[in-house]
Scaffold this active site. Structure first.
Site, short mmCIF file in Angstrom:
data_model
loop_
_atom_site.label_atom_id
_atom_site.label_comp_id
_atom_site.label_asym_id
_atom_site.label_seq_id
_atom_site.Cartn_x
_atom_site.Cartn_y
_atom_site.Cartn_z
N CYS A 424 0.81 -1.22 0.00
CA CYS A 424 0.00 0.00 0.00
C CYS A 424 0.84 1.26 0.00
CB CYS A 424 -0.96 -0.01 1.18
SG CYS A 424 -0.15 -0.13 2.79
N HIS A 468 -2.11 0.39 6.99
CA HIS A 468 -2.43 0.78 5.61
C HIS A 468 -2.01 2.23 5.38
CE1 HIS A 468 -4.36 0.10 1.81
NE2 HIS A 468 -5.22 1.11 1.96
N ASP A 484 -7.72 5.96 -2.44
CA ASP A 484 -6.93 4.78 -2.06
C ASP A 484 -6.49 4.04 -3.31
OD1 ASP A 484 -5.72 2.63 -0.92
OD2 ASP A 484 -7.36 2.12 0.43
#
Length: 684
Positions: A424, A468, A484
Site C-alpha cells: 500500500c 495501511h 486509495d
C-alpha cells in the site's frame, strides 16, 4: 541460660511447611520475569532456590560471610557488565531487584528473615503488573498472592497443628474476607497513578510510524499483534470498506521517505476542539460514537475514523486533524470518539497548508513528472486527473504484494515504470507524488484499514497487519478527499480485508502462530472468546479511571462533592468491616469440631446432674473430681473422658483416610446416649 537460648532458637526457626510454601511462592512470582530479565539472572535465581532446599535438608551448610561476599561481588560485576547493554531503566532495576530477592533465600535462618522474603514476594508481584495488566496476568498474580498468604499462615500456625489442609483453607478464608473491602476501595477511593504507570522499556511492535519508506508498512503485514479494539455505541459500520482508521498525515517528501512536518496542536495539549473545528470542517448525518482501547505503542498518536472528535479521554488534535495523547502510550489507553458519516474539510485551503502539500524535491523521478504532466493535459479537472491515475494502476500490470522488490534513489520512477510490484505504501507514495507534480495539493495518510469482528462481545479487533497507507487530495470546492490507489489494484484488499488477499503469500503473519489456528474453527472460537474476556477486563477494570469513577459517583450521589464522597467511602468501609467482624465472631463462636461438641454436651448433662465443670478445668481434672465427689457417675465419666482424650489428643497410626477416627467418633456418640439414659434419675 544456654537452654533458654536453644529454646528461643527453636521458637524462631522456620517451620518445614512454611518454607515449602515460601519457596513455591518465590518460584511462581519469578516466572513472569522470564521475558524481562537476562537468563543469567534466572539461572542464579534457580540456583538460590536449589541451595535453599539443600540447606534445609542438611546436605550443605549455610554460606559463611566470605562466601556470601564473593557471591555478591561476582553478581554485581555481572550486573554492571549487563547494564551496559540494558542501560539504567526498568529492565535493569527489575534484574537487580530479582537478584536481591533470591539472595535473601540462602541466608534466611529465622522467622524474621522469612517475613522479609514474603514482603519481597508482594513487591515482585507488583513488578509483574508493570509489564502486563491482562486478565491472565491478574489471575496468575492472584494465585501467587494466595500462595504467599498460605506461607504467612503456615509460618504463624502452631507447630503442634498437624492439619495440612487447614492451612490453605484458612488462607483462602482470609483472602476472601479481604475481597469486599478491596472492591469498595477500588470503586470509591480516589484514583491514583499506579506503580505500573511508569514508562515501558523500548522494544516490541510500535505499529504505524511517523515516517514511511517503501517496505515499512509491508513489514507490519507479518505481525498479528493487536493494535486496538473498538466498541461502537449502536450499530457497526459496514466491514471493511468504511473502516479507515486515520492516524498520521505525512506531508513532507525527500525523494525516499514521507514524514510529518510538525505537530501544530489546536489549543494546546488535552484541549477540546470547538464545535465548528475553527470553521474548517462541515459535518452531517447521524454521529457514530465508539470506544477505543489502544495497545501500548510508546508513541503519542491515536487512531480514529476520519474527522473524529473527542468525547472523553485526554485527546488533542493537530491542524491536520490527527489525534494525539498528552503523553506516550506506555499502557493500554482508552478513549471515546465521535465521527459523522458525511464531512468536508478545508473548503478554503490555508496558504501555508497549500504550500506544504505541494512540495517535492527539485531533482529526481523525472519520468514520473513527465508522465503526470502529459496525463494532466489530457483531462479537464483535477478530479478527472486523479481518476486517470487510478485507471492507470488498474489497467496496467501492477501487482499488490507483501514482498515487493527493493527500490533505489528514484523510487517513484522505478515503481511506476520498472518493478510495478508494491504494498500500500508504494501506491500511496507514487499517487501523492503524481498529484503534487501537476500542482494538486496531496498528502499521504497512514493508519489501519479493516478489522476483525468479535461476535461474542460485539466489538472490532484491529491488528498490525491491518496497517495501511492512502492519499488525501485537495479538490477545489470539495476540500480534502480520500483516494486509495491500493483499491484500484486490489479491490478485495478494501472490501474483503487484507487476510483474504494475502493469506497465501509468503511471509504473511510469519512472525506469529496466528495463521496456524485461524483455519481451525474451535481454536479460532476459543481465541475470540479469550479476547472477549480480555476486552471486558480492560474496559471495566483496567480503564476504570478518575473520569469513569466520577460518573459512577454522580449516578449514586447526584452532586458528587468531596464531603459526600468521603461520607460514602466511610459508610461503605464501615459496613464491610462490621459485616466481616460479625461473621468472624459468629463463625468462631460456632466453630467447634464434632468431638468437642459431644464433650460439651456431656459436660452439660453432668451440670444438670449436679456436677458442673469449673471454668478452665481440664477433662482429666474434671474426671478425677467426679470420681471423688460422685462415685455413682465415675464409671460413665471415666469411659467418656478416655475416648474423648484419645480422639482429641492422640493420633491413630496407619489411618490415612480417618476410618478409625470416624468409628471412634460413633462410639463416643453412643457413650453419650448411654450416659444420658443412666443419668436420667439425676438430671434436673
Amino acid at each position: 541460660m544456654s537452654g533458654e537460648s536453644r529454646q528461643g532458637d527453636i521458637l524462631y526457626q522456620i517451620p518445614r511447611e512454611a518454607l515449602m510454601w515460601v519457596l513455591t511462592a518465590v518460584v511462581l512470582v519469578i516466572l513472569p520475569q522470564v521475558l524481562n530479565v537476562p537468563m543469567w539472572v534466572l539461572a542464579i535465581a534457580l540456583a538460590c532456590v536449589v541451595l535453599r532446599i539443600l540447606i534445609h535438608t542438611g546436605r550443605i551448610n549455610y554460606p559463611d560471610r566470605r562466601l556470601r561476599a564473593v557471591l555478591v561481588t561476582v553478581t554485581l560485576m555481572l550486573a554492571v557488565v549487563q547494564l551496559r547493554d540494558l542501560g539504567v531503566g526498568l529492565e535493569s532495576a527489575t534484574a537487580l531487584l530479582t537478584l536481591g530477592f533470591v539472595f535473601k533465600l540462602i541466608e534466611m535462618q529465622y522467622k524474621r528473615d522469612i517475613y522479609v522474603v514474603i514482603s519481597l514476594c508482594y513487591v515482585m508481584a507488583l513488578v509483574a503488573f508493570i509489564y502486563s495488566q491482562s486478565a491472565l496476568t491478574t489471575a496468575y498474580i492472584s494465585l501467587v498472592l494466595f500462595v504467599t498468604a498460605i506461607a504467612m499462615v503456615a509460618l504463624n500456625r502452631s507447630a503442634g497443628v498437624k492439619d495440612a489442609g487447614g492451612t490453605p483453607r484458612l488462607a483462602l478464608k482470609i483472602s476472601l474476607q479481604a475481597v469486599p473491602l478491596m472492591v469498595v476501595l477500588f470503586l470509591i477511593f480516589p484514583r491514583l497513578a499506579p506503580l505500573w504507570a511508569v514508562p515501558m522499556p523500548s522494544g516490541g511492535t510500535t505499529g504505524v510510524s511517523d515516517e514511511m519508506t517503501p517496505g515499512d508498512i509491508s513489514s507490519l503485514g507479518r505481525s498479528a499483534e493487536l493494535a486496538f479494539r473498538v466498541k461502537f455505541e449502536n450499530s457497526l459500520p459496514p466491514l471493511h470498506e468504511s473502516l479507515y482508521w486515520r492516524g498520521l498525515v505525512l506531508d513532507e517528501f525527500d525523494g525516499q521517505t514521507w514524514s510529518r512536518s510538525g505537530r501544530n496542536f489546536y489549543g494546546g495539549r488535552g484541549s477540546a476542539i470547538g464545535p465548528d473545528w475553527e470553521g474548517r470542517s462541515e459535518r452531517g448525518g447521524v454521529a457514530l460514537e465508539y470506544d477505543v482501547i489502544l495497545e501500548p505503542t510508546r508513541q503519542e498518536w491515536l487512531f480514529g475514523l476520519h474527522l473524529a472528535e473527542r468525547v472523553s479521554g485526554n485527546v488533542s488534535q493537530t491542524i491536520n486533524f490527527e489525534l494525539f495523547n498528552s503523553e506516550l502510550v506506555t499502557q493500554r489507553f482508552g478513549y471515546r470518539l465521535r465521527t459523522y458519516p458525511r464531512y468536508r474539510t478545508d473548503i478554503m485551503l490555508l496558504d501555508r497548508l497549500r504550500r506544504r502539500n505541494l512540495e517535492i524535491p527539485e531533482a529526481g523521478n523525472d519520468r514520473a513528472r513527465q508522465f503526470a504532466t502529459d496525463l494532466r493535459a489530457s483531462v479537464n479537472t483535477d478530479r478527472e486527473f486523479a481518476r486517470a491515475v487510478l485507471a492507470h494502476f488498474q489497467q496496467e500490470e501492477f501487482y499488490y504484494t507483501l514482498n515487493p522488490p527493493l527500490l533505489g534513489d528514484n523510487s517513484v520512477d522505478e515503481f511506476l515504470f520498472s518493478t510495478r510490484q508494491g504494498f500500500c505504501e508504494h501506491y500511496a507514495s507514487s499517487f501523492t507524488y503524481l498529484m503534487r507534480s501537476v500542482g494538486i495539493p496531496a498528502r499521504v495518510v497512514v493508519g489501519y484499514q479493516g478489522a476483525e469482528y468479535n461476535r461474542f462481545e460485539d466489538y472490532l479487533m484491529v491488528y498490525q497487519y491491518n496497517a495501511h497507507a492512502w492519499s488525501e487530495v485537495w479538490l477545489e470546492g470539495e476540500g480534502w478527499i480520500r483516494f486509495d490507489p491500493t483499491g484500484a489494484v486490489s479491490p478485495e484488499r478494501i472490501t474483503l480485508g487484507v487476510e483474504a488477499v494475502l493469506q497465501n503469500q509468503p511471509g504473511f503473519l510469519s512472525e506469529s502462530f496466528f495463521s496456524r489456528y485461524r483455519s481451525m474453527s474451535w481454536l479460532n472460537t476459543l481465541r475470540l472468546r479469550m479476547d472477549a474476556l480480555e476486552y471486558e477486563w480492560n474496559r471495566r477494570v483496567v480503564s476504570y479511571n478518575d473520569e469513569r469513577q466520577m460518573q459512577l459517583l454522580q449516578s449514586i450521589l447526584g452532586d458528587a462533592t468531596e464531603r459526600r464522597i468521603l461520607i460514602l467511602l466511610v459508610a461503605l468501609v464501615g459496613v464491610v468491616v462490621l459485616v466481616l467482624a460479625f461473621s468472624i465472631i459468629r463463625f468462631n463462636g460456632r466453630r467447634l469440631d464434632p468431638v468437642t461438641r459431644l464433650y460439651f454436651a456431656f459436660c452439660d448433662d453432668l451440670r444438670r446432674a449436679g456436677m458442673p465443670r469449673n471454668k478452665g478445668e481440664g477433662p482429666l481434672d474434671f474426671c478425677r473430681r467426679i470420681e471423688l465427689s460422685r462415685p455413682d457417675l465415675a464409671e460413665r465419666a471415666h469411659a467418656f473422658t478416655r475416648l474423648y482424650m484419645q480422639l482429641q489428643y492422640e493420633s491413630i497410626p496407619q489411618d490415612p483416610k480417618g476410618r478409625q477416627n470416624r468409628e471412634a467418633h460413633r462410639q463416643l456418640r453412643k457413650l453419650l446416649m448411654r450416659s444420658r439414659l443412666g443419668m436420667v434419675p439425676f438430671l434436673r
